[in-house]
Design a protein around this motif. Structure first.
Motif, PDB file in Angstrom:
ATOM      1  N   ALA A 127     -38.945   1.190 -15.136  1.00  0.00           N
ATOM      2  CA  ALA A 127     -39.591   2.421 -14.677  1.00  0.00           C
ATOM      3  C   ALA A 127     -39.764   3.436 -15.797  1.00  0.00           C
ATOM      4  O   ALA A 127     -40.252   4.550 -15.564  1.00  0.00           O
ATOM      5  N   GLY A 128     -39.362   3.048 -17.012  1.00  0.00           N
ATOM      6  CA  GLY A 128     -39.520   3.941 -18.155  1.00  0.00           C
ATOM      7  C   GLY A 128     -38.400   4.942 -18.323  1.00  0.00           C
ATOM      8  O   GLY A 128     -38.528   5.901 -19.098  1.00  0.00           O
TER       9      GLY A 128
ATOM     10  N   GLY B 159     -38.465  10.619  -9.515  1.00  0.00           N
ATOM     11  CA  GLY B 159     -39.236  11.775  -9.065  1.00  0.00           C
ATOM     12  C   GLY B 159     -38.410  12.952  -8.586  1.00  0.00           C
ATOM     13  O   GLY B 159     -38.971  13.960  -8.140  1.00  0.00           O
ATOM     14  N   ALA B 160     -37.091  12.861  -8.683  1.00  0.00           N
ATOM     15  CA  ALA B 160     -36.241  13.894  -8.087  1.00  0.00           C
ATOM     16  C   ALA B 160     -36.072  15.131  -8.948  1.00  0.00           C
ATOM     17  O   ALA B 160     -35.705  16.198  -8.450  1.00  0.00           O
ATOM     18  N   GLY B 161     -36.299  15.004 -10.264  1.00  0.00           N
ATOM     19  CA  GLY B 161     -36.083  16.137 -11.152  1.00  0.00           C
ATOM     20  C   GLY B 161     -34.631  16.340 -11.536  1.00  0.00           C
ATOM     21  O   GLY B 161     -34.220  17.443 -11.909  1.00  0.00           O
TER      22      GLY B 161
ATOM     23  N   SER C 247     -26.967  -6.376  -3.699  1.00  0.00           N
ATOM     24  CA  SER C 247     -28.404  -6.115  -3.600  1.00  0.00           C
ATOM     25  C   SER C 247     -29.074  -6.256  -4.959  1.00  0.00           C
ATOM     26  O   SER C 247     -28.529  -5.867  -5.995  1.00  0.00           O
ATOM     27  N   THR C 248     -30.291  -6.798  -4.956  1.00  0.00           N
ATOM     28  CA  THR C 248     -31.069  -6.941  -6.189  1.00  0.00           C
ATOM     29  C   THR C 248     -32.398  -6.182  -6.116  1.00  0.00           C
ATOM     30  O   THR C 248     -33.224  -6.305  -7.012  1.00  0.00           O
ATOM     31  N   GLU C 249     -32.585  -5.383  -5.079  1.00  0.00           N
ATOM     32  CA  GLU C 249     -33.834  -4.655  -4.892  1.00  0.00           C
ATOM     33  C   GLU C 249     -33.591  -3.164  -5.087  1.00  0.00           C
ATOM     34  O   GLU C 249     -32.969  -2.498  -4.249  1.00  0.00           O
ATOM     35  N   PHE C 250     -34.089  -2.631  -6.212  1.00  0.00           N
ATOM     36  CA  PHE C 250     -33.847  -1.226  -6.527  1.00  0.00           C
ATOM     37  C   PHE C 250     -35.116  -0.450  -6.854  1.00  0.00           C
ATOM     38  O   PHE C 250     -35.033   0.696  -7.310  1.00  0.00           O
TER      39      PHE C 250
ATOM     40  N   PHE D 167     -30.172  -1.528 -13.473  1.00  0.00           N
ATOM     41  CA  PHE D 167     -30.517  -1.080 -14.824  1.00  0.00           C
ATOM     42  C   PHE D 167     -31.776  -1.760 -15.368  1.00  0.00           C
ATOM     43  O   PHE D 167     -32.507  -1.167 -16.168  1.00  0.00           O
ATOM     44  N   LYS D 168     -32.061  -2.961 -14.919  1.00  0.00           N
ATOM     45  CA  LYS D 168     -33.324  -3.594 -15.308  1.00  0.00           C
ATOM     46  C   LYS D 168     -34.495  -2.841 -14.690  1.00  0.00           C
ATOM     47  O   LYS D 168     -35.519  -2.602 -15.348  1.00  0.00           O
ATOM     48  N   GLU D 169     -34.353  -2.459 -13.437  1.00  0.00           N
ATOM     49  CA  GLU D 169     -35.402  -1.688 -12.766  1.00  0.00           C
ATOM     50  C   GLU D 169     -35.522  -0.301 -13.391  1.00  0.00           C
ATOM     51  O   GLU D 169     -36.627   0.247 -13.530  1.00  0.00           O
TER      52      GLU D 169
END
Length: 415
Positions: free
Chosen positions: A259-260, A234-236, A222-225, A253-255
């Protein structure tokens, strides 16, 4: 058929896990006809004997398995240069599992019946190992499996030279707990190893004051993350426990960076990313992230210096070594020592000779546990550096006895 595991294949694999554990927990032999003489299909009549190399040389797992194949070839070359095994040179026969589990089973059978190998070395994913397991058991032929895995398995015809659960996953969880990283998010590929590993992680967490805040899976390849990473963000959580395999790690890891998220903000501990994958993914995405293995290229000692130099001489001075490569490399040397102790290539005699076999490995001394056919190994946690190498930040202080069914852990009783 593509290299991605099907939903039906996943369910079959998970069912096989439970059945296999029940059948082999007490050392019972499984896999069909046991009337055939052990190892009778192997041809040892000439001046050479064939050994099988079974790896994904194509498909989504090639990013990891090609280098394992290369390490196996290096070990064969070294053994031949030193005179071979029982006076016979080794002739490697390579088969491409193509990141497809039925293909692995087909190629395993071909190595045994057509090539008449004396032993086979290979597989990476637990799905591929479980696909070939009944083949080796049915034919009473040996497989040496070189990669860390989820445990809860013991086969009379498989030797496991990579880590089992108590030599990698449990020490990794102990390390995170000691660092105060007790709120975890689990991300993995959708097949046997990550799902079983995460079941163990959740059981450990419940008994050790840790909390699992989320759990997500993606198909191999898969390439969609974006969705998974947003959920992680957002999970904390304090840390991510990563059981993704193959080139999905590149996209993840690119995604993650996009995402910062960084190692300082939310560290990821991976159990299937080694030096070769670091190079493929890019250090700009991985610097500071954690890994759990038993070997790193940076390991001190003459045995590792020799191994790294030999690998670079064979495949290029810029080529790194890694834990699965090292575990594959030592598996051939361990098999050689077993055969020479037995004085025979006969499978049953080799197995009987296995207990206590030692090897001065690049990772340090390793010893075969004949009862489980696993290896005593030292657990290590590492941090990925800007150079692409992994520096050790913790180790277990010595080899850990393999405990594939986690019998020594009260919290794992229900597993």
């Amino acid at each position: 058929m593509s290299g991605l595991i099907t939903r039906r294949g996943l369910l079959t694999g998970i069912s096989a896990l439970g059945a296999g554990a029940a059948l082999t927990a007490c050392g019972a032999k499984t896999g069909g006809d046991t009337s055939k003489a052990a190892g009778a299909q192997a041809d040892t009549s000439g001046d050479t004997v064939k050994v099988g190399l079974l790896n994904s040389l194509s498909g989504t797992m090639a990013i990891s398995e090609v280098t394992v194949h290369n390490a196996l070839l290096l070990a064969v070359k070294e053994i031949n240069a030193a005179g071979g095994v029982l006076g016979k040179k080794l002739r490697p026969v390579s088969q491409d599992g193509a990141s497809d589990w039925p293909t692995f089973a087909e190629k395993a059978q071909a190595l045994i019946t057509d090539s008449k190998v004396v032993a086979t070395f290979g597989c990476w994913t637990s799905a591929s190992r479980k696909a070939v397991k009944p083949v080796f058991e049915r034919n009473r032929s040996l497989l040496f499996y070189p990669v860390q895995y989820e445990g809860l398995e013991q086969s009379p015809y498989i030797f496991y030279s990579g880590a089992t659960t108590n030599q990698q996953i449990v020490p990794a969880l102990d390390y995170l707990k000691k660092q105060g990283l007790t709120r975890l998010y689990l991300v993995g590929s959708d097949y046997v190893f990550p799902r079983t590993a995460n079941r163990i992680i959740k059981t450990y967490a419940k008994a050790n004051g840790m909390e699992v805040l989320g759990e997500d899976y993606a198909p191999l390849g898969s390439t969609e993350f974006a969705t998974i990473v947003n959920k992680v963000k957002g999970a904390g959580a304090d840390a991510v426990f990563n059981t993704l395999n193959g080139d999905s790690n590149v996209a993840f890891f690119k995604e993650y960076k996009s995402a910062g998220l960084t190692a300082k903000k939310l560290p990821v501990l991976s159990v299937s990313i080694a030096e070769e994958e670091v190079k493929s993914i890019g250090t700009q995405y991985l610097e500071g992230q954690l890994t759990a293995w038993n070997y790193y290229q940076t390991a001190p000692g003459a045995a590792n210096e020799k191994f790294v130099a030999a690998y670079r001489a064979a495949y290029g001075k810029d080529k790194p070594t890694s834990d699965p490569m090292e575990a594959a490399y030592i598996s051939v040397h361990l098999w050689k020592a077993m055969v020479e102790k037995a004085g025979s290539f006969d499978v049953e005699k080799v197995k009987a000779a296995s207990d206590g076999i030692e090897f001065d490995a690049p990772e340090g001394k390793v010893t075969v546990d004949g009862a489980t056919q696993h290896v005593h190994k030292t657990a290590r946690i590492g941090r990925i550096t800007a150079s692409g190498l992994i520096e050790e930040v913790w180790n277990s202080g010595g080899p850990i006895k393999p405990d594939p069914y986690l019998k020594g852990y009260d919290w794992a009783a229900d597993l």
